[in-house]
Structure formats: structure tokens, C-alpha cells
Design an enzyme around this catalytic site. Structure first.
Site, PDB file in Angstrom:
ATOM      1  N   CYS A  45       0.830  -1.206   0.000  1.00  0.00           N
ATOM      2  CA  CYS A  45       0.000   0.000   0.000  1.00  0.00           C
ATOM      3  C   CYS A  45       0.860   1.249   0.000  1.00  0.00           C
ATOM      4  O   CYS A  45       0.533   2.251  -0.654  1.00  0.00           O
ATOM      5  CB  CYS A  45      -0.899   0.042   1.235  1.00  0.00           C
ATOM      6  SG  CYS A  45      -2.027  -1.331   1.337  1.00  0.00           S
TER       7      CYS A  45
HETATM    8  C1  BEZ Z   1       0.620  -4.674   1.886  1.00  0.00           C
HETATM    9  O1  BEZ Z   1       0.049  -3.639   1.585  1.00  0.00           O
HETATM   10  O2  BEZ Z   1       1.830  -4.784   1.789  1.00  0.00           O
HETATM   11  C2  BEZ Z   1      -0.138  -5.864   2.377  1.00  0.00           C
HETATM   12  C3  BEZ Z   1      -1.318  -5.682   3.064  1.00  0.00           C
HETATM   13  C4  BEZ Z   1      -2.008  -6.804   3.529  1.00  0.00           C
HETATM   14  C5  BEZ Z   1      -1.523  -8.064   3.270  1.00  0.00           C
HETATM   15  C6  BEZ Z   1      -0.356  -8.224   2.542  1.00  0.00           C
HETATM   16  C7  BEZ Z   1       0.350  -7.118   2.095  1.00  0.00           C
END
Ligand code: BEZ
Length: 212
Positions: A45
Site C-alpha cells: 500500500c
Molecule cells: C501490503 O500492503 O503490503 C499488504 C497488506 C495486507 C496483506 C499483505 C500485504
């Protein structure tokens, strides 16, 4: 019932990093892209939010407002913003909705319980100036989105709305397009496609992109 193409995008009022957003009023006459993030302080994100900030000019050129949502609250988003700006080397120049009550996540069906019952998936909703949902993309949490694809979808929606064409596989702005099968009158074809077209089959007619 899941949101389907052509539905009016559900309206909501929710707090964001840029103050209260009444969604439909905030969109005004613009196109909109609403995209969800599973959780704050997560690596994928962080890269997505930074990448979208760098593309703000590209969205503006297309009259598109972008709005992110994550189920954490605005105070958490504001703390996370520093990390995003520092690691992605950009300023966050669009709002992130706080959604601790899951109002937006539930309205838009962003939580897919068989994938994860608390985190949202990575949804993208493309909304036109009439507030209609025109396209959606859904990725799982571990797969970061391709923002070139998001711009490409907007280009296709805007082109196909204003000309009698459809865009073929892997099309990108400037490539040849396809004349929609409903246009058959030779006079209309001449007037709409003065550069001519190649009929590979009666139903597969290729023409240079008309607005280039
Ligand atoms: C991420 O944004 O890196 C992420 C969020 C939830 C699960 C796996 C990765």
C-alpha cells in the site's frame, strides 16, 4: 448485492486526511477513481499510494479525482503519510478516507470474507461524471496494482464514450481502435472515420484513433 457496472456509485460522508468528504459533492463533475487499501503501515500500500501521488498530473489531465480508502482511522493515515512521503519520495496530494466503521468498505463490497474477513481487498472503482460505476478491478492484498492500467482504462472509457469505437487487446492511447459493429451506414462511416478503416472481417474493422 455486489456493485455492478452501470450502477450509481453509493454516496457516503466520511472523514479523510483532507477533512470531511461528501462523496458525490466532492466528485462534482469530475471522473473519480476510488481505491481501497487493506491496512495502514503495510508495504505494498505504501508503494501504491506514493505511485498514485506521482501520477496526480496524469489523473488531472483526464479530469479524474482520486480517493484512497483504508479501514484505519484518519489519525493513523496522517502518521503513515510521513512514511509514504519519505520512502516514496513524493508528497501525498490527494485524500485518504478513514474507514474504521467500515462504512465505505461495506457499501462498496471491499471486504471479501473468503479472502480475509477484516482487511479490504485492493478494489478500484472507476466512476464517471454521472456517478455511474463504469469499471472495477479487484486484486488480492499481496498484489500491488498497475497504475498504468488504471490510466489506460480511463483513456479507453473516455475515448469510447465520445467516439463510436472500442479498444482492442492491450490497446493504449494512440493505437488503432475498432469501429463498433452497429455503425454500418457508409456515409456515417465516412463522416466519423475520415482516415478510413481496414475491414479484416465484416465485424472487425480497424481505424486510426479518431481523436489523434
Ligand atoms: C501490503 O500492503 O503490503 C499488504 C497488506 C495486507 C496483506 C499483505 C500485504
Amino acid at each position: 448485492m455486489a456493485i455492478q457496472l452501470g450502477d450509481i456509485a453509493p454516496d457516503f460522508t466520511q472523514e479523510s486526511t483532507e477533512g470531511t468528504i461528501k462523496f458525490h459533492e466532492w466528485l462534482g463533475k469530475s471522473w473519480g477513481v476510488l481505491f481501497s487499501h487493506p491496512k495502514d503501515f503495510t508495504p505494498v500500500c505504501t508503494t501504491e499510494l506514493g505511485f498514485a501521488a506521482k501520477l496526480k498530473g496524469e489523473f488531472e489531465k483526464r479530469h479524474v479525482k482520486i480517493l484512497a480508502v483504508s479501514v484505519d482511522d484518519v489519525a493513523s493515515h496522517k502518521k503513515w503519510t510521513g512514511d509514504i512521503e519519505e520512502t516514496q519520495k513524493t508528497k501525498l496530494n490527494y485524500p485518504i478516507l478513514g474507514d474504521p466503521d467500515r462504512k465505505v468498505a461495506n457499501l462498496y463490497g471491499m471486504i471479501h470474507p473468503n479472502a480475509n474477513d477484516t482487511l479490504t481487498v485492493r478494489s478500484v472503482f472507476f466512476i464517471d461524471p454521472n456517478k455511474k460505476v463504469r469499471a472495477t478491478i479487484t486484486y488480492p492484498a499481496a498484489t500491488g496494482r498497475n497504475f498504468d492500467e488504471i490510466l489506460r482504462v480511463i483513456d479507453s472509457l473516455q475515448l469510447t464514450d465520445s467516439h463510436s469505437v472500442a479498444t482492442p487487446a492491450n490497446w493504449k492511447d494512440g493505437d488503432d481502435v475498432i469501429i463498433v459493429p452497429s455503425i454500418q451506414d457508409p456515409e456515417v462511416l465516412k463522416q466519423k472515420f475520415p482516415k478510413g478503416f481496414k475491414a479484416l472481417r465484416p465485424y472487425l474493422r480497424v481505424t486510426p484513433q479518431p481523436n489523434k
